[in-house]
Each structure stands twice: as C-alpha cells, then as structure tokens.
Design an enzyme around this catalytic site. Structure first.
Site, mmCIF file in Angstrom:
data_model
loop_
_atom_site.group_PDB
_atom_site.id
_atom_site.type_symbol
_atom_site.label_atom_id
_atom_site.label_comp_id
_atom_site.label_asym_id
_atom_site.label_seq_id
_atom_site.Cartn_x
_atom_site.Cartn_y
_atom_site.Cartn_z
ATOM 1 N N GLU A 50 -5.731 13.772 9.255
ATOM 2 C CA GLU A 50 -6.336 12.857 8.295
ATOM 3 C C GLU A 50 -6.352 11.449 8.898
ATOM 4 O O GLU A 50 -5.308 10.936 9.308
ATOM 5 C CB GLU A 50 -5.529 12.878 6.997
ATOM 6 C CG GLU A 50 -6.107 12.058 5.880
ATOM 7 C CD GLU A 50 -5.237 12.086 4.636
ATOM 8 O OE1 GLU A 50 -5.434 11.220 3.773
ATOM 9 O OE2 GLU A 50 -4.347 12.958 4.531
ATOM 10 N N ASP A 61 -1.890 3.510 -1.213
ATOM 11 C CA ASP A 61 -1.059 3.417 -0.010
ATOM 12 C C ASP A 61 0.249 2.690 -0.273
ATOM 13 O O ASP A 61 0.279 1.632 -0.917
ATOM 14 C CB ASP A 61 -1.806 2.685 1.111
ATOM 15 C CG ASP A 61 -3.054 3.420 1.555
ATOM 16 O OD1 ASP A 61 -3.173 4.610 1.217
ATOM 17 O OD2 ASP A 61 -3.904 2.806 2.227
#
Length: 256
Positions: A50, A61
């Site tokens: 990824e 995140d």
C-alpha cells in the site's frame, strides 16, 4: 472479470498463507528510493504493498504516518509525481494507492484512472470517500483492473457490513480500532468476533489494519481473518533507515 488484486489475494488465502500488506508513505525518503523500498518488501514476502500519497489534511493517519507525509510534502512529492515514478515500473506483486479524494479530484478522476493503467497499481483506498459516494469513481473503475477497496469500522452495523462486502473488491479493510493509525493500540475484546463475522459474509479476504505492529498481532488476527495491513511500524523503521529490521519483520510475520 475478476480483478488482479482480488485474484492474487484469493489465491494466497486459499493456499492458507498469511496475507500481509505493508504500508509505506511514497516519497518520505525521496521518490528515488521508492522502487528499492518496493523491492525490499516484495522479497521479504509481502502479498501487496500500500502506497500512501502525502496530503495536508490526513484524517485517518496517526502521528508516525503524518510525520512521514510531511517529509514527503517537504520534498514536493505529489500524486502526479508518484504516478510518474510508478509509470512503467515492473513489480511481482500488486500495488495499492491510499489517498484522499481531494488529490484525485484535483488531478481529474478520469485522468487519474487512465494514469493508473500505466502503473502496477491494482487497488485503491480512499478513506474519506463514503460508500454512498463511490459513484464518483466506480463507473471509471468498472472497465479497469483497479479494485476499489472498502473499509469496515468497528461501529459498522451488520446489515451495512453485508452491503459493503457484496460490492467489495481486492480485500475488505477491517479497521481494528476506533481512531487513527499508530502502534501500541489496545484492541477491544469483541474484535475477533467482529472480524470473524466480516470474513464469514465476505467472499474476498478480510485484512485487519490500524495498530498492527508485532508478530503476535499478526498471529492473533490470523485466527479470525486472512491477514493484516502494517503501516506505522514499517513507516517508522524505514524513516530510521532500518531496512534490515523491516525485512526481518515482514519475513517473520508471514511465516506460519
């Protein structure tokens, strides 16, 4: 026609292998290092990789990945530059782009899907694109070999899980915590039951992500789903230049 990512991960699941998808921030160490990082993870035994696209407002995140994104942005890494770097690159395993919708929209959706066809990218994760808005991308992806990967949260009701798994491609990204990515997370006692239910209703592999940072985590999740996504752990080690530790971690994690 079954897409490449779905086919390759199905094969690994049917063979009883542990599926491991490492996440790396594209360009955090410079785009000139990206191919070497991909080769390192491939040789170590990753099932797919990824690639995060740096973005100024990364809602999913955690701190480690945010910091890597900032390093990439300081190097002027962009979606366009990542795609140009990937163009014509040869890889043994599929690549997956993880980005937010804003960079895709700014680049141009049709142009973006067309550019992916010139790269080894076979999967796409857009965490801020709700299921109801998938039509922004789905018509263009239908004729491509790129799978749009759905995310399932801990709070997702069972009827919605069924809806997501029925249309999912590549794999089902099961978010293992409430919150953002990061190492050292505590998992709820009901998580294994939750993952097992998703895998039961899904015809494609279910991978657990967010907070996976040890071989023990991998072994724990393998009891209820096909494998894991490992992000912050890999990103941190690469940022510290510890490539040998990255390789060892992946090798040990995929060994049954």
């Amino acid at each position: 026609m079954m897409k490449t990512l779905t086919k390759k991960l199905n094969q690994r699941q049917q063979a009883g292998e542990t599926i491991l998808v490492p996440y790396i921030m594209a360009g955090a160490q410079g785009l000139d290092q990206l191919e070497a990082e991909i080769e390192l993870l491939t040789k170590a035994g990753a099932s797919a990789i990824e690639l995060g696209i740096p973005f100024s407002d990364p809602v999913a995140d955690g701190p480690v990945i945010q910091e890597a994104g900032l390093r990439a942005l300081q190097k002027e890494v962009s979606l366009a530059k990542v795609l140009e770097t990937l163009k014509g690159m040869q890889t043994e395993i599929p690549l997956i782009i993880m980005t937010y919708f804003n960079p895709v929209f700014s680049y141009g959706v049709e142009k973006f899907i067309g550019a992916l066809a010139e790269t080894p990218v076979k999967g796409l994760i857009i965490p801020d694109l709700p299921y109801e808005h998938r039509l922004f991308l789905e018509p263009q992806l239908k004729e491509s070999d790129v799978a749009l990967i759905p995310l399932v949260a801990l709070t997702t009701p069972k009827d919605r899980i069924k809806e997501l798994t029925e249309t999912g491609e590549g794999f089902i990204y099961a978010v293992a915590v409430n919150g953002v990515t990061g190492v050292g997370r505590d998992y709820q006692e009901t998580l294994d039951e939750h993952l097992a239910y998703i895998q039961e209703v899904s015809e494609i592999p279910v991978l657990a992500g967010f907070g996976v940072s040890s071989k023990d985590h991998v072994q724990r999740f393998r009891k209820s789903c096909a494998g894991v996504i490992v992000g912050s752990k890999i990103v941190q080690l690469l940022g510290e230049g510890k490539t040998e530790e990255v390789e060892l971690f992946v090798r040990e994690a995929v060994s049954n």
